[in-house]
Design a protein around this motif. Sequence first.
Motif, PDB file in Angstrom:
ATOM      1  N   VAL A 161       0.830  -1.209   0.000  1.00  0.00           N
ATOM      2  CA  VAL A 161       0.000   0.000   0.000  1.00  0.00           C
ATOM      3  C   VAL A 161       0.863   1.257   0.000  1.00  0.00           C
ATOM      4  CG1 VAL A 161      -1.717   1.310   1.305  1.00  0.00           C
ATOM      5  CG2 VAL A 161      -1.928  -1.166   1.114  1.00  0.00           C
ATOM      6  N   GLY A 162       1.929   1.261   0.799  1.00  0.00           N
ATOM      7  CA  GLY A 162       2.793   2.436   0.872  1.00  0.00           C
ATOM      8  C   GLY A 162       3.458   2.764  -0.444  1.00  0.00           C
ATOM      9  N   THR A 204       1.060  -0.659  -9.698  1.00  0.00           N
ATOM     10  CA  THR A 204       2.090  -0.801  -8.675  1.00  0.00           C
ATOM     11  C   THR A 204       1.691  -1.829  -7.624  1.00  0.00           C
ATOM     12  OG1 THR A 204       2.550   1.564  -8.991  1.00  0.00           O
ATOM     13  CG2 THR A 204       3.564   0.503  -7.099  1.00  0.00           C
ATOM     14  N   TYR A 205       0.451  -1.773  -7.213  1.00  0.00           N
ATOM     15  CA  TYR A 205      -0.038  -2.658  -6.139  1.00  0.00           C
ATOM     16  C   TYR A 205       0.014  -4.123  -6.558  1.00  0.00           C
ATOM     17  CZ  TYR A 205      -3.097  -4.227  -2.328  1.00  0.00           C
ATOM     18  OH  TYR A 205      -3.624  -4.861  -1.228  1.00  0.00           O
ATOM     19  N   ASN A 206      -0.285  -4.404  -7.824  1.00  0.00           N
ATOM     20  CA  ASN A 206      -0.330  -5.787  -8.310  1.00  0.00           C
ATOM     21  C   ASN A 206       0.983  -6.254  -8.926  1.00  0.00           C
ATOM     22  OD1 ASN A 206      -3.060  -6.075  -7.577  1.00  0.00           O
ATOM     23  ND2 ASN A 206      -3.745  -5.195  -9.517  1.00  0.00           N
ATOM     24  N   SER A 207       1.999  -5.424  -8.896  1.00  0.00           N
ATOM     25  CA  SER A 207       3.276  -5.794  -9.510  1.00  0.00           C
ATOM     26  C   SER A 207       3.870  -7.029  -8.832  1.00  0.00           C
ATOM     27  CB  SER A 207       4.261  -4.628  -9.404  1.00  0.00           C
ATOM     28  OG  SER A 207       5.522  -4.997  -9.921  1.00  0.00           O
ATOM     29  N   PHE A 208       4.316  -7.970  -9.630  1.00  0.00           N
ATOM     30  CA  PHE A 208       4.874  -9.208  -9.096  1.00  0.00           C
ATOM     31  C   PHE A 208       6.300  -9.463  -9.573  1.00  0.00           C
ATOM     32  CE2 PHE A 208       5.664 -13.793  -9.530  1.00  0.00           C
ATOM     33  CZ  PHE A 208       5.526 -14.194  -8.213  1.00  0.00           C
ATOM     34  N   LEU A 209       6.541  -9.315 -10.873  1.00  0.00           N
ATOM     35  CA  LEU A 209       7.836  -9.703 -11.437  1.00  0.00           C
ATOM     36  C   LEU A 209       8.975  -8.842 -10.908  1.00  0.00           C
ATOM     37  CD1 LEU A 209       9.279 -11.569 -13.388  1.00  0.00           C
ATOM     38  CD2 LEU A 209       8.794  -9.942 -15.231  1.00  0.00           C
ATOM     39  N   PRO A 250      -7.843  -2.573  -0.315  1.00  0.00           N
ATOM     40  CA  PRO A 250      -7.359  -1.276  -0.816  1.00  0.00           C
ATOM     41  C   PRO A 250      -7.824  -0.958  -2.233  1.00  0.00           C
ATOM     42  CG  PRO A 250      -5.608  -2.455   0.307  1.00  0.00           C
ATOM     43  CD  PRO A 250      -6.734  -3.416   0.164  1.00  0.00           C
ATOM     44  N   THR A 251      -7.828  -1.950  -3.126  1.00  0.00           N
ATOM     45  CA  THR A 251      -8.252  -1.683  -4.499  1.00  0.00           C
ATOM     46  C   THR A 251      -9.732  -1.316  -4.566  1.00  0.00           C
ATOM     47  OG1 THR A 251      -8.661  -4.052  -4.849  1.00  0.00           O
ATOM     48  CG2 THR A 251      -6.493  -3.222  -5.421  1.00  0.00           C
TER      49      THR A 251
END
Length: 281
Positions: free
Chosen positions: A80-81, A211-216, A258-259
Amino acid sequence: MTTTIATPAARVRRGLLYTTLVALLVVFIAPLVWAISGSFKSRGDIFETPPRLIPGPITAENYANLLGSQPFFAWFGMSVGTALIATVISVFVCALAGYGFAKFRFRGRRVLFTIMFSSLSIPFAVILVPLFILVVKSGLQTPWFSLIVPWVAPAFGIFMMQQFIVQSIPDDIIEAARIDGTTEFGTFWRIVLPLLRPSLGALAVWSFLQTYNSFLWPLVLISDQDQYTLPLGLNILFASENRSYDLVLAGAVLASIPTILVFILLRKQLLEGLTAGAVKG
């Protein structure tokens, strides 16, 4: 007063439209409903046949185990930050760059815009290794910096702002502000940004989700489990030997909060931004 009577053909079309919309709603909402239901079931009841939508009995043990055995709050705070900081910076930078491309005439503008726009066709995986080397060689691999940098100036956001400014902000307003003695940044801050509010809301939602869902990128960059983001943390639970589906479902439900809040808070701006320019009058 005249009353319009729908023809049989119109009723059929309307019925097909409503049926399609309801079917799409079910398809989109079913995974979330199943995740919420499964998060209140014991591990043995999650895959029972036939499946039950309403858990029996309802238990909050999954949430207690997740919050008690895993550093979930650390993952949550990191995700979240970084997403909030990246979103605020990204929205401002994209609006400023879009304003420059839309309202300024300078040598090389078309070349720069073409290069920027062409970068949309480059997958992030292609620049992953060079970006990682650049961050490490610069000594800036701390998560709170490196997780934000790749998302502060997305080409899609700059293009979106440029198009919205061209279509919605007349040159006369900019010229009037300049004649009144307003500085260029003052014009951008006091006049352009308020007029961009709908598109800024739409861009903020998109940037936050990116940004929140970024994984790679976090997967390559972060090695300390306490500094994981939520996608990495939930992947650890899923990839474990025990396949902790109960904890994963509980974490997925909490991670969706949050989403959902971002969409609720910015839904008006999001809808206005997505429909901006669709109707010209």
